[in-house]
Design a protein around this motif. Structure first.
Motif, PDB file in Angstrom:
ATOM      1  N   MET A  61      33.053  33.989  34.367  1.00 39.66           N
ATOM      2  CA  MET A  61      34.264  34.066  33.551  1.00 39.66           C
ATOM      3  C   MET A  61      33.896  34.646  32.187  1.00 39.66           C
ATOM      4  O   MET A  61      33.060  34.092  31.477  1.00 39.66           O
ATOM      5  N   ILE A  62      34.539  35.772  31.839  1.00 39.74           N
ATOM      6  CA  ILE A  62      34.320  36.415  30.550  1.00 39.74           C
ATOM      7  C   ILE A  62      35.685  36.616  29.905  1.00 39.74           C
ATOM      8  O   ILE A  62      36.520  37.351  30.439  1.00 39.74           O
ATOM      9  N   ASN A  63      35.892  35.925  28.780  1.00 42.26           N
ATOM     10  CA  ASN A  63      37.182  35.993  28.077  1.00 42.26           C
ATOM     11  C   ASN A  63      38.353  35.717  29.020  1.00 42.26           C
ATOM     12  O   ASN A  63      39.340  36.443  29.053  1.00 42.26           O
TER      13      ASN A  63
END
Length: 181
Positions: A61-63
């Motif tokens: 999960m990125i941003n």
């Protein structure tokens, strides 16, 4: 204790320490490390040229966005050039006398084959010399101003492996000792 005695003690300790380093690291371990490092350079370059498949995939999960990642990327077989590879060979890597698509495939097949042979220690000196030739072509025709950046290190590694051979941790060594009997 005199200064001369202290210097002799320091010299003896230095000789013992670096004698051990030379015994364990300067022989087969260094040859194996040089082969693996050289193979890694060209294998990573291969992965930028061809379609790949991820192994050991996970989601990060990125941003608040799910991004698919892989712990390991391998070339998809049969090898398929990325369209961007042909564009690079046509514009940035243009070689004299060799058609774009042929040059792209030659580089790709070299970056696929020779790193595998280096890791196995099979036809090691020939593989290192082939990668030396490839490095010199890159240096002379593609990036003539990049000598001290990276290519000098590749030349040192290829010359070391070609000159000193694969070491005992290799198929070449095993085959040489087996068939020499």
């Amino acid at each position: 204790m005199t200064i001369a005695a202290h210097l002799k003690t320091a010299h003896d300790a230095h000789q013992r320490l670096f004698g051990l380093v030379q015994q364990y690291l300067a022989g087969d371990a260094l040859k194996l490390l040089a082969r693996l490092a050289l193979a890694g350079v060209f294998w990573r370059s291969l992965l930028t040229k061809v379609q790949t498949v991820g192994v050991f995939n996970y989601t990060e999960m990125i941003n608040d966005f799910a991004v698919q990642r892989s712990h390991l990327r391998l070339p998809e077989l049969p090898l398929t050039l990325k369209p961007s590879t042909l564009v690079l060979f046509q514009n940035d890597y243009a070689l004299p006398l060799i058609p774009t698509e042929l040059a792209a495939w030659m580089a790709t097949l070299a970056e696929f084959t020779f790193p595998i042979l280096l890791v196995l220690g099979l036809l090691t000196r020939l593989s290192a010399l082939a990668l030396l030739g490839m490095t010199l072509v890159i240096q002379l025709f593609v990036y003539p101003d990049a000598w001290w950046g990276t290519h000098a290190l590749w030349v040192v590694m290829t010359v070391f492996v070609a000159g000193y051979g694969p070491g005992r941790v290799s198929i070449d060594h095993w085959a040489g000792t087996r068939f020499a009997r």
